[in-house]
Design an enzyme around this catalytic site. Structure first.
Site, PDB file in Angstrom:
ATOM      1  N   SER A 135       0.858  -1.173   0.000  1.00 61.48           N
ATOM      2  CA  SER A 135       0.000   0.000   0.000  1.00 61.48           C
ATOM      3  C   SER A 135       0.902   1.232   0.000  1.00 61.48           C
ATOM      4  CB  SER A 135      -0.893  -0.025   1.246  1.00 61.48           C
ATOM      5  OG  SER A 135      -1.637   1.162   1.341  1.00 61.48           O
ATOM      6  N   LYS A 161      -1.069  -0.909  -4.321  1.00 58.89           N
ATOM      7  CA  LYS A 161      -2.266  -0.123  -4.000  1.00 58.89           C
ATOM      8  C   LYS A 161      -1.845   1.316  -3.833  1.00 58.89           C
ATOM      9  CE  LYS A 161      -4.736   0.193   0.325  1.00 58.89           C
ATOM     10  NZ  LYS A 161      -5.400  -0.591   1.397  1.00 58.89           N
ATOM     11  N   LYS A 163      -2.903   5.091  -2.509  1.00 59.15           N
ATOM     12  CA  LYS A 163      -3.827   5.905  -1.737  1.00 59.15           C
ATOM     13  C   LYS A 163      -4.228   7.096  -2.604  1.00 59.15           C
ATOM     14  CE  LYS A 163      -3.874   3.874   2.348  1.00 59.15           C
ATOM     15  NZ  LYS A 163      -5.126   3.315   2.898  1.00 59.15           N
ATOM     16  N   ASP A 188      -7.229   3.150  -2.968  1.00 59.32           N
ATOM     17  CA  ASP A 188      -7.938   3.229  -1.682  1.00 59.32           C
ATOM     18  C   ASP A 188      -8.160   4.691  -1.326  1.00 59.32           C
ATOM     19  OD1 ASP A 188      -8.942   2.955   0.866  1.00 59.32           O
ATOM     20  OD2 ASP A 188      -7.204   1.895   1.695  1.00 59.32           O
ATOM     21  N   GLU A 213     -11.224   0.892  -3.200  1.00 62.32           N
ATOM     22  CA  GLU A 213     -11.508   0.586  -1.792  1.00 62.32           C
ATOM     23  C   GLU A 213     -12.095   1.807  -1.097  1.00 62.32           C
ATOM     24  OE1 GLU A 213      -7.999  -1.063  -0.042  1.00 62.32           O
ATOM     25  OE2 GLU A 213      -8.670  -0.766   2.007  1.00 62.32           O
ATOM     26  N   ASP A 238     -13.816  -1.370   3.230  1.00 61.76           N
ATOM     27  CA  ASP A 238     -12.875  -1.548   4.334  1.00 61.76           C
ATOM     28  C   ASP A 238     -13.547  -1.011   5.598  1.00 61.76           C
ATOM     29  OD1 ASP A 238     -10.836  -1.184   6.244  1.00 61.76           O
ATOM     30  OD2 ASP A 238      -9.415  -0.246   4.893  1.00 61.76           O
ATOM     31  N   LYS A 262      -9.800  -6.923   7.957  1.00 60.84           N
ATOM     32  CA  LYS A 262      -8.740  -6.618   8.922  1.00 60.84           C
ATOM     33  C   LYS A 262      -9.285  -7.071  10.265  1.00 60.84           C
ATOM     34  CE  LYS A 262      -7.366  -2.289   6.678  1.00 60.84           C
ATOM     35  NZ  LYS A 262      -7.355  -0.817   6.794  1.00 60.84           N
ATOM     36  N   GLY A 290      -4.338  -4.265   5.962  1.00 59.55           N
ATOM     37  CA  GLY A 290      -3.305  -4.088   6.977  1.00 59.55           C
ATOM     38  C   GLY A 290      -3.495  -2.783   7.710  1.00 59.55           C
TER      39      GLY A 290
HETATM   40  O1  OSB Z   1      -7.112   1.856   4.644  1.00 59.30           O
HETATM   41  O2  OSB Z   1      -6.113   0.054   4.246  1.00 59.30           O
HETATM   42  C1  OSB Z   1      -6.160   1.128   4.844  1.00 59.30           C
HETATM   43  C2  OSB Z   1      -2.991   1.662   6.922  1.00 59.30           C
HETATM   44  C3  OSB Z   1      -3.522   2.211   8.062  1.00 59.30           C
HETATM   45  C4  OSB Z   1      -4.865   2.428   8.131  1.00 59.30           C
HETATM   46  C5  OSB Z   1      -5.698   2.099   7.047  1.00 59.30           C
HETATM   47  C6  OSB Z   1      -5.170   1.531   5.903  1.00 59.30           C
HETATM   48  C7  OSB Z   1      -3.792   1.337   5.830  1.00 59.30           C
HETATM   49  C8  OSB Z   1      -3.111   0.813   4.653  1.00 59.30           C
HETATM   50  C9  OSB Z   1      -1.755   0.163   4.849  1.00 59.30           C
HETATM   51  O3  OSB Z   1      -3.527   0.936   3.520  1.00 59.30           O
HETATM   52  C10 OSB Z   1      -1.811  -1.326   4.808  1.00 59.30           C
HETATM   53  C11 OSB Z   1      -0.537  -1.945   5.355  1.00 59.30           C
HETATM   54  O4  OSB Z   1       0.444  -1.990   4.622  1.00 59.30           O
HETATM   55  O5  OSB Z   1      -0.531  -2.369   6.527  1.00 59.30           O
HETATM   56 MG    MG Z   2      -8.354   0.792   3.301  1.00 63.12          MG
END
Ligand code: OSB
Ligand code: MG
Length: 369
Positions: A135, A161, A163, A188, A213, A238, A262, A290
């Site tokens: 991510s 992924k 952001k 995402d 996402e 999510d 998660k 994650g």
């Molecule tokens: O939205 O998936 C998410 C990290 C912290 C809070 C929310 C998210 C995320 C990530 C990172 O996208 C995922 C990872 O590498 O742990």
């Molecule tokens: Mg997310």
């Protein structure tokens, strides 16, 4: 069995680079690490919560007080036949799922060690390796983004992924797609858009994404159901899916095509597995998200991701993607096929580096039965 002692720690563990999303920026882990002891055995867990309530309503300090004032006393009173007995013990506490999850994780680890069973085996995992990606947070410009993504691909990651947020969505996605036409790519939004942005979001359809996402509000399911017909890109939830009931609502309302699981967001593995099973029954794929976990939460996530309906690569990168030094002796490294190997040792399989954990601990609390 009765838990004899619970220890909580706040930690400060810096990331190798700060992580920025549509709604927040974090420079390190502010997780609460949990230790439970019973019958001469130690179990470890993690509430991978952020320092601010910008992902969900919890932060380090809410986890800290809810665990101390309510959840730990409830756990110490419970007579546990197995980890499945933890959620009922916490049932009177509304929400606060990350606080619950950290304690439940530790109890899974404890029972695994007690019974000589790996978490994978306890949860019903079927795979020895799980596919993973990275991510990638919001970057300062597109050149930087291309360089950052290129570095991860060079390390062997095969799914990326991005952001996104208004002003950092169509063009960065286009740039990455044009540079790597066959890359497994997804985005995402972390709840930054509104239903009125449907036509804007549909512009992402041309990039052949695996999924988009959580575009809309963190507590919404209804508007996502309205948004879905506007998009060709598969829609993944999510933030909105915090319980098996929410998953059922989303499935019945056709609010999404895919669910990001998660366990920390959902309050633990018991309910995370229920959502996995329910989605499988409904023919809906899931994948493992994650929360930038330390090596403790990461090991547990890899075990859960070995269940059969985890059909897309997870946001479970190797420890070195997050931390220069992690609080475990056995960090995951990326296999050549963009997978992590599922631990087989009893419990979650994380070997906690207690000396380093002591170094990064900023506050400590314990309670005995
Ligand atoms: O939205 O998936 C998410 C990290 C912290 C809070 C929310 C998210 C995320 C990530 C990172 O996208 C995922 C990872 O590498 O742990
Ligand atoms: Mg997310």
């Amino acid at each position: 069995m009765k838990i004899e002692r619970v220890e909580l720690r706040k930690i400060r563990l810096p990331y190798v680079t700060p992580f920025e999303t549509s709604g927040w920026r974090e420079d390190g882990s502010y997780a609460v690490i949990v230790r439970v002891d019973a019958a001469g055995i130690t179990g470890w867990g993690e509430s991978p919560v952020g320092s601010s309530p910008f992902y969900n309503e919890e932060n380090t300090n809410t986890v800290w007080t809810i665990q101390q004032d309510f959840l730990v006393p409830m756990l110490l009173q419970a007579d546990l036949q197995g980890p499945e007995d933890v959620p009922p013990a916490f049932a009177r506490v509304r929400g606060n799922r990350m606080a619950k999850a950290g304690l439940e994780f530790a109890v899974w680890d404890l029972f695994g060690k007690l019974q000589g069973r790996s978490l994978k085996e306890m949860l019903g995992g079927t795979r020895d390796r799980v596919p993973v990606g990275v991510s990638v947070g919001i970057q300062k410009d597109i050149d930087t983004l291309i360089r950052v993504v290129g570095n991860y691909l060079e390390e062997g990651y095969r799914r990326i992924k991005l952001k996104i947020r208004p002003g950092w969505d169509i063009e960065p996605t286009r740039a990455v797609r044009n540079t790597w036409p066959d890359l497994m790519l997804q985005v995402d939004a972390n709840s930054i858009y509104h239903l009125s942005d449907a036509e804007h979001l549909a512009r992402l359809d041309e990039f052949n994404l695996l999924l988009i996402e959580q575009p809309l509000e963190h507590d919404d399911i209804f508007d996502h159901a309205k948004l879905k017909p506007h998009l060709k890109t598969p829609l993944c939830l999510d933030e909105s899916i915090v319980s098996p009931a929410h998953a059922r609502w989303a499935i019945e309302m056709q609010a999404c095509d895919i669910i990001n699981i998660k366990p920390s967001r959902i309050g633990g593995f018991v309910d995370a597995k229920r959502i996995h099973d329910m989605a499988q029954e409904a023919g809906m794929p899931v994948w493992h998200g994650g929360m930038l976990e330390t090596g403790i939460g990461r090991a547990a996530n890899v075990a859960l991701a070995s269940l059969p309906n985890f059909s897309l690569p997870g946001d479970i990168s190797a420890n070195a993607r997050y931390f220069a030094r992690d609080i475990v002796h056995n960090p995951f490294t990326l296999n050549e096929d963009s997978t992590l190997t599922v631990p087989t040792a009893p419990g979650c399989g994380a070997e906690v580096d207690e000396a380093y954990l002591d170094e990064v601990t900023v506050e400590r609390w314990e309670m005995r039965a």
